[in-house]
Structure formats: C-alpha cells, structure tokens
Design an enzyme around this catalytic site. Structure first.
Site, PDB file in Angstrom:
ATOM      1  N   THR C  10       0.803  -1.233   0.000  1.00  0.00           N
ATOM      2  CA  THR C  10       0.000   0.000   0.000  1.00  0.00           C
ATOM      3  C   THR C  10       0.833   1.279   0.000  1.00  0.00           C
ATOM      4  OG1 THR C  10      -0.161  -0.116   2.411  1.00  0.00           O
ATOM      5  CG2 THR C  10      -1.982  -1.085   1.145  1.00  0.00           C
ATOM      6  N   CYS C 147      17.683   4.083  -4.757  1.00  0.00           N
ATOM      7  CA  CYS C 147      17.237   4.757  -5.982  1.00  0.00           C
ATOM      8  C   CYS C 147      18.312   5.642  -6.602  1.00  0.00           C
ATOM      9  CB  CYS C 147      15.978   5.570  -5.719  1.00  0.00           C
ATOM     10  SG  CYS C 147      16.034   6.581  -4.239  1.00  0.00           S
ATOM     11  N   ARG C 232      17.750  17.114  -1.311  1.00  0.00           N
ATOM     12  CA  ARG C 232      16.357  16.968  -1.741  1.00  0.00           C
ATOM     13  C   ARG C 232      15.893  18.290  -2.359  1.00  0.00           C
ATOM     14  NH1 ARG C 232      14.140  12.017  -1.472  1.00  0.00           N
ATOM     15  NH2 ARG C 232      14.613  11.821   0.738  1.00  0.00           N
ATOM     16  N   HIS C 239      15.315  11.524  -9.927  1.00  0.00           N
ATOM     17  CA  HIS C 239      16.541  11.983  -9.276  1.00  0.00           C
ATOM     18  C   HIS C 239      17.520  12.461 -10.347  1.00  0.00           C
ATOM     19  CE1 HIS C 239      15.000  10.531  -5.611  1.00  0.00           C
ATOM     20  NE2 HIS C 239      15.787   9.513  -5.362  1.00  0.00           N
TER      21      HIS C 239
END
Lengths: 338, 338, 338, 338
Positions: C10, C147, C232, C239
């Site tokens: 989820t 990632c 960030r 990215h």
C-alpha cells in the site's frame, strides 16, 4: 483516411494536437504549420517538445509549412491552435478555401453561425454548419470553448435537466493554460494570481451559448445567470473549480445523475470510457491525481454538497483544448458533415 | 508589564506567538509550554525554529514547562496554540485558575459566553467576559476565529453597513494552516486538495457569530446566509478567497467603503497602519507579494466587480492566528478587562 | 505463469510494484500484504491509490494479507517494499521458507552472499544465489540498490571500461523517494534540504559492490573512490545528479560509448528500448520531461563536458525501486535460477 | 551625503538596489534610470514592484530618467543593474564622465584594470582603481561577481589560508537569478534544469581572479582549479551549492575557521553581523529558512564532512547582486577612493 493538419503546431496546444493525431485511427496527419522561423525545417527540429509523453517519431520528418491558406488547401480538416489575433482572418479564409476548420481559438466562438460545441453537451449545434454552407462553399468553422468553460459545462450537463439557475464558479486554473512561456515562475510559484484576462467573460458567455437551445436556425442562450471568478494556481495541468447551482433537486438525485450519466454517442476514438466521473471520496477530484483519467478526456466531479456546491476538474490542454477539438472533428465525421 | 505565556510554543502557531511576543512593548513573555518531551529544555534547544524571521534570542533561555495549569498559574494572560482536543478542558481549567486565556484553538469559539472576537469587527463582544466572571473567578476565555474566517470577516466588515446577504466564498488556502507537518509534499505539490476537514462549517458558523449583534447578554447571529467551499493550494502562507455578496450598493460605493475604512481604535501595538487595504490593480492581492503587509496583520482586498464579487487575502498564521490573538489581548488590556 | 506477491503493497513503492505487476506477461500477482489495519480488506479498499497511472482494477479484489511468512509461502517470487526494520528478519525467514525474495529494502544489500544487482550492470552477481542455496533451501534474496545509486551506476556502466577514478556526485533528489508521507510540504516547498539520512553512505558503498568483480565466490569492490553529496529538491519524481569522473577518455569517446551502448540482454518485459539515453541538447535531461522515458526505466544522461562532468537522471520509484526489482526478477527467471 | 543613482531600476536586481538604497545612511538616492518606455514617469508608476518587502514610498516620486550618460552625470556613484549588452559601453562612458560605477553586470568583471571585489575576500583589489585613474579621469568601474560566485568565494574565504586545491561545485540555483521574467513556470515547476548559460565559466574564471593576489599592478589568479556544474531548481531566492575542496586541514579545523571567522572591517552599513555563519545541524543551511539572515547578506555554510565536502548558501539577489554592489560602494567610500 481523412487528411488533416495543425495550425500552430509548435506551441503548447499545438503539441497536444500532434500527440493526439500522430497515431489517430481516422485521421492522417499530413501538414504542420508554424511561424516563418520554423517553416522549412523538419518538425523534429522545429519543435521544442515539452510534453511528458514521448515525441511521436512518426511525424518527426514532416516539413513544417508557413501558417497560411496555401499550406493547408486540399486537406479535409485543419485543427487550429493559433492565437486569437492570427486566427480571426485566417480561419475564415481557410474555411472559404473549402477546408473544415476545428478551432481552439476564441476568435469565432461567439459568431452567430459558428457552432461552439462540446460533443457530449450540444452535438445538435453542429447544425449551424449548414448555415455556414449556405454561402456556397464546402468549408466551415467549428469551435470548442475555452478550457475552463469545457470543464464546467461538462460537469453541468448531466444535471441540466433538473433545472439550474444562479450559477457561481470559482476556478483554480493550471499554468499550462497560458502556454509554455505565458507565466513566469517568479509570478506564480508560492502564489495565487486572482486574475486571468477576459477568462470570466468567456466562461459566462460561452456557457450560455453551449447550453442554449438550437431550433435549426438560431441558438437561444440558456436561461440562467453565471458569475465567474477566475484564479491561477501553481499546478501544471488540470483546472479545478468550485461550482454553486440553485436547483430543486436533492444532493442524492444529483449524485445519481452523475453516476448514471452516459455520453449521447459511442465509438469516437478520442471519447473516454466515462466523459464525467463522480468521486465519492471527500477529498477528490485532485488535478495531479485525476487529470489523466480517460487519457485526459474525463471530467471529474466530487463533493456534491447541500448548497448545492460541488467540485469539477478537467485536463485543460487535453479535454479543455486539443482533445476537445479532435473529438469535435470525430463527431463531425460521424455525423457525415464531411 | 503584563506577564504572559504561550501554551504549545513549539508548533507552527506557537512559534508565531513567540515571534510576536518576544519584544512586545506591553507583554513580558515569561512562560513557554510544550509536550513532556520538550519540558525542562531551554526553548532554544526544544524548538525546531522554522519561520523565516530570525529566532528571537531574548527568549532562547526560557526553560520550557509542561502544558498544564500549574505552569501558567499566576500569569496575567496565556496565549493558547493548543490543538482543540487538548484545549477543551485545559483552557477552562486555566481560566478558572484566574488567568485570562486568549485562544487560537477552536474548542470554545462557539460557547455561549465566550467572545469570538476580531478587534476591528466586534470589539463589543468582549462584554461577554463579564458573564464569564459572574461565576466568581477573575479568569476568562477569549477566542479568535479560524484563519480563513478572520480574513473573510475583516473584508466584509467595512461594507457590512450596506446590507449583505447570500454570501458565497471559495478559498485557496495556504499549507501552513495545517501546521509544519500537517500536509505532505506528495499531497499538495502540483496539486489542489478541494477539501479541508470541518473548515467550511467553521467559516459559516463563526462568521455569523462574529458579525452578529450583542445586546449585553446574548449574541444574535448575523441575518445572512454563508456557503463556503474550501480548498488547499500550493502556497506557503496567505489564504486567498473569492467572495460573492448580494447587496444593493454599487461597486464604486463599496470601493469607497474600503478606501475610507478605519479601524475603530488606535494605538494597539500589533495593529497595522491599515487593517484593510484596497488594491486598485486588476491582478492583486496575491499571497506571496502581499501577505506581509502591515507585518502580516493587513487584510488585502481587490477586484471589486459587479456581481458583487471580490478577492480577499490575509496572512493565515499572523492575522489569521497568533497575531489575531495578540491583538485581542491588546484590546482586552486597553478596554481594562484585566 | 510464475506466482508472485508484494510485501508492503500500500505504500509508495508498493503501489509501483502493483502497477508494474498487475498485467505482467510472466508474473501472476496473487498476494498483496500490508499492515494489520489493512489485512482482510480488498486491496481496492485498503489502498489510497496515489499514482497518476489509473488503479489496476484487475487486482482490486485481492484480499490483503498480513505481512508475514505464512501469507507468502508457496509463491515463487515475493517482491519486498518493506521498510528496512521490518525487512531484516522477515526477508530472511521468507527465503528460508523456499521463496525467492526480490527486495527493494536496504537490509540485506551489503550481505556477503546477497547479490545487489542492476541487470544491465552486474548480471553475473546473481551467481551468489548458488552460495545462498548451499545452505540447502531453494529460497534466496536478491536486492536492488538505493534509488540514487541505480541512476548513477546505470550512467557509469557504459563508460566503466574506460577506467574511472575519483568519482564525485551531487544529487538533486525527488520527494517521492521518501514515500507518500515522508516529507512535509512546509519542509521542501520553495526550498532545498541538503541532507538525506544515510543516503551518501549508501551511494558510496553500494556502487563499489555493484561495480565490483565477482569471481564465483566473493565480490571485490570496484577500485575507485566515490564521494557523494545528497540533496532533496522540490520535484515529484526523478533523481537528477551531477557526476564527475577522472578518466583518460575524451568527451567525444564517452559520448560515443553512451550512443552505442546496448544492454547485455534482450527480451525482458520490463526492459526499456534504451537502458541509457544520451541527450545532445545542452539543457537536458530534466526530470519532469524525461523521467517517463522507457516507461520510467530509461536512465537519461547529458551534458558530457570536459572535467569530466555530466548529468544523469532516472525515475526514482520505477527504475530506482519497483521497476528495478521486477527487472531483477525477470533476469532471475531468464537465467533459470527459478 | 553621497549622491547615487541606479541604472536599470525597474528589473529584479534594480528593485533590490532601490530597496537597499532608499533609506541608506550614507547614500542619497537621486536618480533612477530605465528604458525609454518608463522614462518620464514617477518611479512609483513605472515600476511593477515585485519584492515582498514593501515599496519604499520615499523614492516613489523620483522621475525615471533614460538610461544614458547625461542622466547620471554629476552623481558620485551609480549602481548598474543593466544587462551585459547594454552595460559594456555605457559603463565605460559613465566612468569616463567622472562617475564611480559599481556594477553588477558581467561586462567588465574580467577586465585587467577593473576590480572584481567581494569586500570580505579581496578588499585590496580596489587598488586597481588607481590604475584606471592613470588615464586621467576621476571615474572608475568596480564590479561584483556573479551571484553563485559570491556565495562560493565567501564560503572559501575563511579556509583559503589552509591551502585549497581541486575545487568542485554543484549549484542548485534560485529562479530569481534569471530576473522576474527569465524562466517560465512551465520550465521549472516540478523540475530541475541542469544548465545555466555561461554560469559555469563565470564561476570558474571569476573565482580565480577574486581569490588571486594583487601586487599593486596586476592580479595573479589563485593557484587552484575549479570545476562547476550549475543547475536551476524550483526555489524563489537563495543559491545552494555542494562544494568539494582538497585540503590537508581536518574537518574540525575547518569548522573552527568558520566559527572564528570575522570580516576584515567593521562599520559598513550593509555589512551583516556575520558575513559567514556555520550551521551545526546536519540539515542546514536551507534557502527558505536561512536566506534572509543578516538581512540577506550572510552566507551560510554547513555539513562540513570528510572529503572535504560542505554546503554553502546565500541570497542571490541581495548578497549575490545588489547588496554586494552596495557593500562594494561602502568599502570604496570607507577606503577614501571617492
């Protein structure tokens, strides 16, 4: 196959036209026009492709033409993504040259004999085409409304039969509605701009025409009032709006109208599975999550509350512009106006 | 000097309280409370200061207390930035301990004997303090409304005398209204959330109480209806709203009302030069450019149009929260309730 | 068909797994697990679907299981989108129960016998599976990197043969990397956060393992140094990173390496047409325009300059997480480890 | 009082100049120039004021002049916010007319006899003024560097004495660096643009000149190499950058250098309390939270790590442009060059 072209194919709406037409099952995209600066180049080199959908390689080698009558003469349909000042005379001239013009420009929307059409809402208004042809040529102009108008009339359409009056609408409109270079980042980031030039007047006037009745010769405006307040917010795509309508119908009746709504036709290639989608969750629709439903052609509604108030949201450059025009063309073909 | 404290001093509204009170000319900030986790630390170490205004070093060494009655007993005024669930009982207990509570929490806003005050709008409602004191203690609770309500009633106040009815308001509210951690970036970036829990009901109920009349014993709600539709947009600070009112006054009369408006008092330290500022440009007010006017205490209005429609915008954590509560306290002092 | 499940179905990465697996040609998605709160509900009701891709109706009726060994026993492959603290023991237990675990969690990436694989870069490292099986059970764990690591090693891979040393990388990472609720809007809007917990260490250690050599029994780290600085920025997905490498090869040689690069396999369903795509324009790649290339599986590179400096960009939740894991599973199947 | 003017007073940097000079204790702002379109209007009417700081009413009635030599002849200092193409000849002509030009334009920064100055870094380079005056006139040109260069050299300055080499810098630059209309919202929202025209070359060349040594007649470039990679991110104000330097000093030594750093002068009005501020928290500095420190004149640094890597951040239109130029002028006055 029906041969088509796009006027103003390098801008924000023009690129959407190209995206939708590049592999269209009925339409053969032959001609792309742009400013003198681009004319003569391959489309691949002339365009700065800025949609997240990949560039359609199949049309990359089309040599861009100048935006004039000669470039499109002989086509069956031409789609116009021109700015209004260019569109006014050129669309007329092209239609007189025998070409069907499906225009996203505002120039001719309010012309007496020009249909202003959202296929699900007022397909019968295409009857105005016959009046344009009275003057003896085959060409004609059909327009689609302004991007915010389309979302609103699509959302009002399933409940219009209940009797509506005193409509108020406050929009929260996406940046892409002003084109790729229309709004500077310094203007809109961390900000709301509570003004969009002439947008409120367009929403009010266009809605009354579209939702008006056509007796075969003239359109009578819809018998209600509309008051719009239009605002730009920091969203890439997707116009969200809060709508109030006075109606005797209950909230539950209106929800059922939305749930049971079906478009008055089937089988058009650009038509989404659901033209209008009702959300039952209390925090939807939202532009980032819902703008791509039905490949950008579904108008989402939600939060039907006492008042009666509700939210509508639609993708402004697909359902609200290029997709609207392509769907108009498909309706024109299916109704044998071509 | 009047000794004051802040309940919940580390959150978004709590930090605003500290910013406004650290060098206040009337109030001596003595006590800062927070959760058990922070109690016992210096405020400098307990808080993750997240306002762009620099941290007020003068209060950095205050040792943070637990949020309970004992921590604030003996103060003259305590400002509450507590969440509603904590505020309900604690604010009552503190007022019974003889302390004046100026609260930004929603818990007691609609209580019969609790004034819900915007100083420029309904200063006379402070008379309810006497009714609270009938029960024999010196303490009392005075509340300020929800951030979106404050902006709206401030904007309606200069024109209320014209006779208003059938008010509709669509808000475009800032992220900071939900606190530092209230809304995830994934939820709101490039998006609109067309729902803010219980906000619409608050705007409707609170406005009717604030703009109602007080006869010395009870408040009679204002005699008009309000219908709100509330939406979150990607803006850091500043709630913008489109407002419709039915009135017989002309647009020009209303503009003059705004131009000529003066607050019904002078000399309060937190009071801005102009409580309400009318913009004549067609694209203002805008939250990023105008939220800091009057050090965040000015409510800006613009685009007064036929309909009657207009735009209002105010800083939600200053004018709409901490600043509102501090201004209430200043009014209380100037009216000698303390 | 190969029966598969998703652990943690989820969350942000979990939803990406479901999106990629719902209509996968090789994998039959049977089991979806989540927290106790969701167990027992239909996936449709348990999930708050927040991808812009439409919810895959075909899996809406799967009843969500608890996240434990029993729920996935008997499956061929289970994909793990669990947080590291849950993954550590559970993934080991599941592999011991005979199930192949393709994990996006960081828990086992650096384990001596666990392959840390990007299919295009180090497919031979899957040989470690045999060492895991020495212990006598059929199950095993294969991991994909972080990632940001994936994007970097994918971009370094076509030029590694030139000899690389002294790598520096400054990342500009998307919000979605922290999950749906990981970063508040107040933290990142109009801002840069120059810190991502433990990300720099992961990029450095994982890259050396992935680009290291495998002799059939142990992996020897790649013989260069890496220094990462991770940040960030306000971008939803994708990215972007600036990379410096010391190499004797010329800019033109490196460009040709990128132009001529081909993945060392074909025919895997999730494999993009181009694993690495070189942009020749000076202002690309850009995350919003290029993250969806190759259905999110293409890593884009550009601006190869003297220095040698260049830009790499990849979709962090597809190529950098769920898609990476699915591609690993496809490689495992094609190499007959299952 | 010293009489000053601003060239190009209506743009982004021009407005910052006006904001800083309107109530300056030493400088009397007399003249504001702009394009022909604005000339003759009151500044109040000519400018579309777009800073969040309020419009300085004291200069609203200044009649805007054309941008030419005649308009500024007789002033003591003129500040230039002109674009480079206009600045090249005009600044020379104005200096020959006897006026001191403090320029933010790039045109003359690399001229042999023109000082490129950041007051805290290379105040002695003002000695080049004497060489300009050799030609017999009183006027001269002093420039400040590019906005990203200023932040970097300010951050390198306190540690330069340790011996630095092999500098790499990756920038994350704000939108305002391109002016009010420089970047469209469609380009940068939810995006990173990994390219800023000629910015990398400027950072490299300007830094070597500023950090070079001046022997009274020529400047010798600093003896290290710099490699820059420049990127635009969705931030309104504040350039953030990741910097690598090779040095023998330890992280703790460098931290102490930053902690103990003091500007080599005091008493200049625009000088901040701290020219360079070291953050000890692992996630700072951040542009939204820290750009306004020292009224926008403080450069913030943090995350000094092995490598050596660290983060620097400064306000690009204050410390990085208008404020830099005003501080240069104050240094010029205090050193009696005027």
């Amino acid at each position: 196959m029906i041969n088509v072209g796009v006027l103003g194919a390098t801008g924000a709406v023009g690129q959407r036209f190209v995206q939708l037409l590049a592999s269209h099952p009925w339409f053969n995209l032959q001609t792309l026009t742009a400013s003198e600066r681009s004319a003569g180049k391959n489309y691949r080199d002339a365009v700065n492709w800025r949609l997240d959908e990949p560039f359609p390689d199949s049309v990359g080698d089309i040599v861009v033409s100048k935006t004039d009558v000669d470039s499109v003469k002989g086509l069956d349909i031409v789609f116009s993504a021109l700015p209004a000042d260019l569109a006014t005379n050129l669309e007329t001239d092209i239609s007189r040259a025998g070409v069907a013009v499906c225009s996203n420009a505002s120039s001719h929307r309010m012309d007496k004999n020009v249909p202003l059409v959202v296929p699900e809402v007022n397909p019968d208004h295409l009857g105005l085409i016959d009046l344009q042809r009275d003057s003896g040529n085959d060409g004609f102009i059909v327009t689609n409304p302004n991007c915010s108008t389309i979302t609103m009339v699509s959302a009002l359409n399933p409940i219009q039969h209940r009797g509506l009056s005193d409509i108020r609408v406050a929009t929260m409109q996406a940046i892409s509605g002003a084109g790729f270079e229309g709004i500077s980042a310094m203007s809109i980031y961390d900000n709301v701009i509570p003004y969009i030039g002439s947008e409120e007047k367009k929403m009010e006037a266009e809605t009354l025409k579209i939702m008006g009745s056509f007796d075969g010769s003239v359109i009578t405006n819809a018998p209600f009032s509309i008051s719009a307040s239009c605002h730009r917010v920091p969203v890439i795509d997707g116009h969200t709006m809060a709508i109030w309508v006075d109606t005797k119908a209950s909230v539950e009746e209106l929800k059922n109208d939305f749930r049971n709504y079906k478009a008055p036709f089937t089988g058009l290639p650009t038509q989404p599975e659901k033209s209008v989608l009702l959300f039952e969750q209390e925090d939807r629709p939202q532009p980032r999550l819902d703008r791509n439903r039905g490949r950008g052609m579904t108008v989402s509604v939600g939060r039907i509350r006492e008042g009666v108030r509700f939210i509508a949201m639609g993708h402004n450059t697909i359902r609200g512009a290029a997709g609207a025009s392509v769907l108009n063309a498909e309706l024109i073909v299916s109704k044998k106006y071509l």
